[in-house]
Design an enzyme around this catalytic site. Structure first.
Site, PDB file in Angstrom:
ATOM      1  N   GLY A 159     -10.443 -16.961  36.919  1.00  0.00           N
ATOM      2  CA  GLY A 159     -11.014 -16.367  38.119  1.00  0.00           C
ATOM      3  C   GLY A 159     -10.023 -15.490  38.836  1.00  0.00           C
ATOM      4  O   GLY A 159      -8.842 -15.431  38.495  1.00  0.00           O
ATOM      5  N   GLY A 192      -8.016 -13.634  46.415  1.00  0.00           N
ATOM      6  CA  GLY A 192      -7.322 -12.677  47.268  1.00  0.00           C
ATOM      7  C   GLY A 192      -5.852 -12.545  46.928  1.00  0.00           C
ATOM      8  O   GLY A 192      -5.251 -11.493  47.129  1.00  0.00           O
ATOM      9  N   ASP A 246      -5.052 -21.286  53.917  1.00  0.00           N
ATOM     10  CA  ASP A 246      -6.321 -20.763  53.411  1.00  0.00           C
ATOM     11  C   ASP A 246      -7.169 -21.896  52.849  1.00  0.00           C
ATOM     12  O   ASP A 246      -7.743 -21.786  51.772  1.00  0.00           O
ATOM     13  CB  ASP A 246      -6.071 -19.695  52.344  1.00  0.00           C
ATOM     14  CG  ASP A 246      -7.327 -18.879  52.023  1.00  0.00           C
ATOM     15  OD1 ASP A 246      -8.243 -18.842  52.865  1.00  0.00           O
ATOM     16  OD2 ASP A 246      -7.395 -18.297  50.929  1.00  0.00           O
TER      17      ASP A 246
END
Length: 575
Positions: A38, A41, A153
């Protein structure tokens, strides 16, 4: 004309096309790339093979635009990865290596076979299962915060639920490492409109800020993220997964920022099965000001785990079981007078200490991977096995003695109440061991060694010398439940998990109706003082010991009075 890609795999494939005679597999560092997992960011994640250690790993490569100064970033990443590697917590993905290849910084991590938490929760999970899974992820945050690591995050997409049920937080410290505490302003990427999706990660050259919908108000203001910021993001994530809607208006950045400034948390949807206590905990964790949130993740997790209805449900089940058992015994006695009257008490340890729980403790200790953990594994599990076996033996003996009329009903009640408290303490110890990390290992081992002796539960003289339980049946049940909670708090104290222990004690002290039984109040105050003393808050400890001693003297609770007096004298003698 298309811009050249920063993806190292793309670069390697271009090289292979230009030089077709190359047969060497695409590699990053020593890791052979298997497939793309995958993109995010911060970078790209590949499944890879580590031929040195013969295992599959996940390799995350930081994109070139994610770092402002590659050399500086590499040094920060090294420090973060080393700290993460030392952490070795069962709820944090393990970091194996950090390095550089062809100008790219990469991190090799444990490969988790499973699904992300946001995909997992879409499978129509019960709210209790969602909360329990988030609590396990929260343990990872809690452990990392103690080690000085901030996530920056946290969101469901950064948590993996493995095929065997393990919960692992990903990317710990990597966002921080990319721009260590830099003061920045929040800007959307040039290609994103202000009214576009709130799920688009916010970036600018050299800085990864996270996903706006999960970011704390202080992060939106460009202030350094803290443990309180992670707590905020955790609560946004849990709220969203429980109620299937975000806690703030995410129609646009303007509406999101306006709600964050006002601290306007959306109420739960009508008809939700999630209890109000969970919403209250989330609302506190979503406070605009960091100082208004829980002092730590430990406090938030204790609040989420606390289920006052659990005791009522257990009492109800036990009551129903007693009625059914009595009815069945009546008819069975009529048919077969020799039927066994005391079932094996081993069943009462299911979910407390059984094969599943033992495996969880074994896995947690193995995950630490230190010599001390190996020693703990060799010593702690046999000790708990012996304790559990002795508990079952004593429970069975108490039942037989009562059934054969060798001991009175009041004495049987005292013995079973004592054993129930010991079982609660054992349960709390096992939970602590499944959550232990390298830093807390010593305390957990000490807690296992400090399990209260079972012999007292067979000491008739000691049991009858204690202050008798309240006569009112409802109050007696409540007092017993709270004493079991205090036993859990003692196990947390012995394990060095003071915040969790304090949360349990404060829950007891909130029940004003049960505290009408003054001996319970004295016991709870003694625990409050002991935990405060261990946590280094001596002024608070002295006040609690003083209150405990007065309460104990007032109701004739000699044991608590003596302990409070002794600990108070010790505190006052300190320089």
């Amino acid at each position: 004309m298309p811009q050249p890609s920063d993806d190292p795999l793309d670069k390697a494939l271009v090289k292979r096309a230009l030089f077709p005679r190359r047969t060497t597999p695409v590699q990053i560092g020593r890791f052979q790339i298997l497939s793309l997992v995958g993109r995010g960011g911060m970078g790209v994640v590949y499944a890879a093979y580590d031929d040195l250690l013969d295992r599959k790993v996940a390799v995350k490569v930081l994109l070139g635009e994610a770092v402002r100064d590659l050399a500086l970033s590499r040094g920060r990443l090294m420090r973060e990865a080393q700290a993460m590697a030392r952490l070795q917590h069962p709820n944090i993905v393990t970091v194996h290596e950090v390095g550089q290849d062809d100008g790219q910084v990469f991190v090799a991590m444990e490969f988790v076979r499973g699904t992300t938490l946001d995909a997992w929760v879409r499978e129509d999970r019960p709210w209790r299962e969602i909360v329990a899974t988030f609590v396990r992820a929260g343990r990872g945050l809690e452990a990392a915060h103690r080690a000085g690591l901030i996530h920056r995050d946290f969101k469901p997409a950064n948590v993996m639920v493995s095929d065997d049920g393990a919960v692992k937080v990903l990317d710990f410290g990597l966002a921080r490492a990319a721009d260590d505490g830099a003061q920045v302003t929040v800007d959307l990427p040039r290609h994103v409109n202000q009214a576009d999706s709130h799920l688009t990660p916010l970036t600018r050259t050299g800085v990864v800020l996270g996903t706006p919908a999960y970011m704390s108000p202080e992060a939106h203001r460009g202030e350094p993220s803290t443990a309180a910021s992670d707590q905020f993001s955790f609560c946004v994530s849990l709220y969203q997964c429980l109620y299937e809607q975000p806690p703030f208006d995410t129609t646009s950045m303007a509406t999101l920022l306006a709600d964050l400034r006002r601290g306007k948390v959306a109420p739960p949807p009508a008809g939700t099965p999630v209890p109000a206590r969970v919403f209250r905990a989330l609302r506190r964790g979503l406070a605009s000001a960091p100082e208004e949130r829980f002092p730590s993740m430990a406090g938030l997790l204790a609040e989420l785990e606390h289920d006052p209805g659990a005791t009522r449900r257990r009492v109800a089940v036990l009551g129903l079981t007693a009625v059914v058992t009595a009815t069945a015994a009546f008819f069975a006695a009529a048919r077969e007078p020799a039927v066994q009257r005391c079932p094996d008490a081993q069943a009462e340890l299911v979910g407390v200490w059984d094969a599943t729980r033992a495996a969880a403790v074994r896995d947690a200790l193995k995950a630490i991977g230190t010599p001390a953990a190996e020693d703990a594994l060799a010593g702690v599990l046999p000790r708990i096995d012996r304790y559990a076996a002795s508990w079952v033996e004593m429970r069975n003996e108490a039942c037989v003695a009562h059934a054969e009329a060798r001991q009175s009903a009041p004495l049987f009640d005292l013995r079973t109440a004592c054993l129930d408290q010991r079982r609660a303490g054992l349960d709390a110890l096992v939970v602590a061991l499944t959550q232990v990390d390298a830093a807390g290992l010593g305390g957990a081992v000490q807690a296992a060694a400090a399990l209260p002796p079972l012999s007292r539960c067979a000491d008739v003289e000691a049991l009858t010398a204690d202050i008798p339980p309240p006569e009112d049946s409802h109050l007696r049940v409540a007092v017993q439940a709270h004493r079991e909670t205090l036993a859990r708090a003692q196990a947390r104290e012995d394990a060095g998990q003071y915040a969790l222990g304090e949360a349990l004690v404060e829950d007891v002290l909130k029940d004003s109706s049960a505290l009408a039984y003054e001996p319970l109040r004295a016991e709870a105050l003694l625990h409050r003082g002991s935990l405060a003393m261990e946590a280094g808050r001596h002024v608070a400890a002295e006040a609690a010991f003083g209150e405990a001693m007065l309460a104990a003297l007032g109701c004739g609770h000699a044991a608590v009075a003596a302990q409070s007096s002794s600990k108070l004298a010790y505190l006052r003698a300190l320089p």
